[in-house]
Design a protein around this motif. Structure first.
Motif, PDB file in Angstrom:
ATOM      1  N   PRO A  16       0.812  -1.225   0.000  1.00  0.00           N
ATOM      2  CA  PRO A  16       0.000   0.000   0.000  1.00  0.00           C
ATOM      3  C   PRO A  16       0.849   1.281   0.000  1.00  0.00           C
ATOM      4  CG  PRO A  16      -0.876  -1.573   1.588  1.00  0.00           C
ATOM      5  CD  PRO A  16       0.457  -2.107   1.121  1.00  0.00           C
ATOM      6  N   GLN A  17       1.967   1.254   0.724  1.00  0.00           N
ATOM      7  CA  GLN A  17       2.852   2.419   0.737  1.00  0.00           C
ATOM      8  C   GLN A  17       3.494   2.620  -0.631  1.00  0.00           C
ATOM      9  OE1 GLN A  17       5.217   0.974   4.009  1.00  0.00           O
ATOM     10  NE2 GLN A  17       4.379   2.514   5.417  1.00  0.00           N
ATOM     11  N   LEU A  18       3.823   1.524  -1.309  1.00  0.00           N
ATOM     12  CA  LEU A  18       4.404   1.621  -2.640  1.00  0.00           C
ATOM     13  C   LEU A  18       3.442   2.323  -3.594  1.00  0.00           C
ATOM     14  CD1 LEU A  18       6.674   0.941  -4.656  1.00  0.00           C
ATOM     15  CD2 LEU A  18       5.453  -1.206  -5.096  1.00  0.00           C
ATOM     16  N   ALA A  19       2.171   1.988  -3.513  1.00  0.00           N
ATOM     17  CA  ALA A  19       1.179   2.636  -4.376  1.00  0.00           C
ATOM     18  C   ALA A  19       1.155   4.143  -4.131  1.00  0.00           C
ATOM     19  CB  ALA A  19      -0.201   2.023  -4.143  1.00  0.00           C
ATOM     20  N   LEU A  69      11.577  13.577  -0.668  1.00  0.00           N
ATOM     21  CA  LEU A  69      11.811  12.497   0.293  1.00  0.00           C
ATOM     22  C   LEU A  69      11.044  12.726   1.601  1.00  0.00           C
ATOM     23  CD1 LEU A  69      15.612  11.771  -0.213  1.00  0.00           C
ATOM     24  CD2 LEU A  69      13.671  10.324  -0.879  1.00  0.00           C
ATOM     25  N   ARG A  70      10.918  13.973   2.018  1.00  0.00           N
ATOM     26  CA  ARG A  70      10.136  14.269   3.227  1.00  0.00           C
ATOM     27  C   ARG A  70       8.663  13.914   3.033  1.00  0.00           C
ATOM     28  NH1 ARG A  70      13.626  19.159   2.997  1.00  0.00           N
ATOM     29  NH2 ARG A  70      15.236  18.818   4.580  1.00  0.00           N
ATOM     30  N   THR A  71       8.143  14.202   1.842  1.00  0.00           N
ATOM     31  CA  THR A  71       6.761  13.836   1.532  1.00  0.00           C
ATOM     32  C   THR A  71       6.596  12.317   1.567  1.00  0.00           C
ATOM     33  OG1 THR A  71       6.461  15.815   0.184  1.00  0.00           O
ATOM     34  CG2 THR A  71       4.938  13.987  -0.216  1.00  0.00           C
ATOM     35  N   ILE A  72       7.536  11.610   0.969  1.00  0.00           N
ATOM     36  CA  ILE A  72       7.492  10.149   0.969  1.00  0.00           C
ATOM     37  C   ILE A  72       7.615   9.604   2.386  1.00  0.00           C
ATOM     38  CG2 ILE A  72       8.775   8.090   0.259  1.00  0.00           C
ATOM     39  CD1 ILE A  72       9.425   9.675  -2.375  1.00  0.00           C
ATOM     40  N   ALA A  73       8.501  10.184   3.178  1.00  0.00           N
ATOM     41  CA  ALA A  73       8.703   9.710   4.556  1.00  0.00           C
ATOM     42  C   ALA A  73       7.430   9.829   5.388  1.00  0.00           C
ATOM     43  CB  ALA A  73       9.844  10.484   5.220  1.00  0.00           C
ATOM     44  N   ARG A  74       6.578  10.793   5.032  1.00  0.00           N
ATOM     45  CA  ARG A  74       5.332  11.006   5.791  1.00  0.00           C
ATOM     46  C   ARG A  74       4.200  10.062   5.383  1.00  0.00           C
ATOM     47  NH1 ARG A  74       6.971  16.509   5.173  1.00  0.00           N
ATOM     48  NH2 ARG A  74       5.599  16.741   3.376  1.00  0.00           N
ATOM     49  N   ILE A  75       4.435   9.191   4.403  1.00  0.00           N
ATOM     50  CA  ILE A  75       3.407   8.200   4.057  1.00  0.00           C
ATOM     51  C   ILE A  75       3.119   7.396   5.318  1.00  0.00           C
ATOM     52  CG2 ILE A  75       2.899   6.113   2.724  1.00  0.00           C
ATOM     53  CD1 ILE A  75       4.679   7.284   0.481  1.00  0.00           C
ATOM     54  N   PRO A  76       1.859   7.304   5.712  1.00  0.00           N
ATOM     55  CA  PRO A  76       1.564   6.636   6.986  1.00  0.00           C
ATOM     56  C   PRO A  76       1.743   5.118   6.906  1.00  0.00           C
ATOM     57  CG  PRO A  76      -0.459   7.335   5.901  1.00  0.00           C
ATOM     58  CD  PRO A  76       0.674   7.865   5.073  1.00  0.00           C
ATOM     59  N   PRO A  77       1.992   4.508   8.051  1.00  0.00           N
ATOM     60  CA  PRO A  77       2.022   3.045   8.100  1.00  0.00           C
ATOM     61  C   PRO A  77       0.680   2.495   7.630  1.00  0.00           C
ATOM     62  CG  PRO A  77       2.870   3.979  10.138  1.00  0.00           C
ATOM     63  CD  PRO A  77       2.272   5.109   9.355  1.00  0.00           C
ATOM     64  N   ASP A  83       4.948   0.270  10.501  1.00  0.00           N
ATOM     65  CA  ASP A  83       6.220   0.613   9.871  1.00  0.00           C
ATOM     66  C   ASP A  83       6.041   1.742   8.865  1.00  0.00           C
ATOM     67  OD1 ASP A  83       7.625  -1.412  11.194  1.00  0.00           O
ATOM     68  OD2 ASP A  83       7.141  -2.882   9.643  1.00  0.00           O
ATOM     69  N   HIS A  84       6.897   2.743   8.973  1.00  0.00           N
ATOM     70  CA  HIS A  84       6.955   3.812   7.981  1.00  0.00           C
ATOM     71  C   HIS A  84       7.827   3.364   6.811  1.00  0.00           C
ATOM     72  CE1 HIS A  84       5.623   6.438  11.307  1.00  0.00           C
ATOM     73  NE2 HIS A  84       5.163   7.197  10.331  1.00  0.00           N
ATOM     74  N   VAL A  85       7.790   4.129   5.745  1.00  0.00           N
ATOM     75  CA  VAL A  85       8.745   3.946   4.661  1.00  0.00           C
ATOM     76  C   VAL A  85      10.126   4.238   5.240  1.00  0.00           C
ATOM     77  CG1 VAL A  85       9.527   4.832   2.422  1.00  0.00           C
ATOM     78  CG2 VAL A  85       7.064   4.637   2.901  1.00  0.00           C
ATOM     79  N   GLY A 106       9.159   8.563   9.760  1.00  0.00           N
ATOM     80  CA  GLY A 106       8.365   9.613   9.139  1.00  0.00           C
ATOM     81  C   GLY A 106       9.132  10.882   8.816  1.00  0.00           C
ATOM     82  N   ARG A 107      10.472  10.819   8.885  1.00  0.00           N
ATOM     83  CA  ARG A 107      11.296  12.012   8.648  1.00  0.00           C
ATOM     84  C   ARG A 107      12.534  11.669   7.833  1.00  0.00           C
ATOM     85  NH1 ARG A 107      13.057  14.099  13.980  1.00  0.00           N
ATOM     86  NH2 ARG A 107      13.984  15.715  12.691  1.00  0.00           N
ATOM     87  N   VAL A 108      13.231  12.697   7.383  1.00  0.00           N
ATOM     88  CA  VAL A 108      14.529  12.552   6.740  1.00  0.00           C
ATOM     89  C   VAL A 108      15.575  13.092   7.710  1.00  0.00           C
ATOM     90  CG1 VAL A 108      15.994  13.207   4.794  1.00  0.00           C
ATOM     91  CG2 VAL A 108      13.540  12.809   4.431  1.00  0.00           C
ATOM     92  N   HIS A 109      16.510  12.238   8.083  1.00  0.00           N
ATOM     93  CA  HIS A 109      17.589  12.603   9.003  1.00  0.00           C
ATOM     94  C   HIS A 109      18.871  12.729   8.182  1.00  0.00           C
ATOM     95  CE1 HIS A 109      15.075  11.486  12.494  1.00  0.00           C
ATOM     96  NE2 HIS A 109      14.583  10.613  11.642  1.00  0.00           N
TER      97      HIS A 109
END
Length: 122
Positions: A16-19, A69-77, A83-85, A106-109
């Motif tokens: 689902p996260q991939l979609a 990448l920040r937008t992608i990181a916020r994709i919810p579990p 598990d987040h992306v 959920g973030r970019v470090h």
């Protein structure tokens, strides 16, 4: 003189996260000139989905890449595992050296890549 940054890395997620991730990177609203550098495997094996990225980008495109990448990181579990992306990228800046971008929680470090990866800048 143009300054370039070599960005390469991967993301891992569930189906689902991939979609959602695909919708984000393929969206016509995404104004990122290096979006075609994403690689999604044509066939899925087992349970984790991997998405890869690699491109030498202009230094002024780093912030838009990080925003993406920040937008992608916020994709919810999407399941009970919560598990987040997650993922890992290395960015080699011609002037500033290499940094590591960790996608987790959920973030970019962003931090220094360290000497162990210096061979990638050769």
């Amino acid at each position: 003189m143009a300054v370039f940054v070599s960005v390469r890395g991967f993301l891992q997620c569930d189906a689902p996260q991939l979609a959602q991730l695909e919708r984000i990177i393929r969206s016509p609203e995404v104004d990122y000139p290096y979006n075609e550098a994403w690689a999604l495997p044509g066939r899925h094996y087992n349970w984790i989905h991997y998405v890869f990225y690699g491109a030498d980008i202009h230094a002024d495109s780093v912030e838009p890449m990080l925003d993406l990448l920040r937008t992608i990181a916020r994709i919810p579990p999407s399941d009970e595992d919560n598990d987040h992306v997650t993922g890992l990228f290395h960015a080699s800046h011609e002037m500033d050296g290499m940094s590591e971008w960790q996608i987790r929680d959920g973030r970019v470090h962003i931090g220094p890549a360290g000497d162990r990866l210096r061979y990638l800048d050769a």
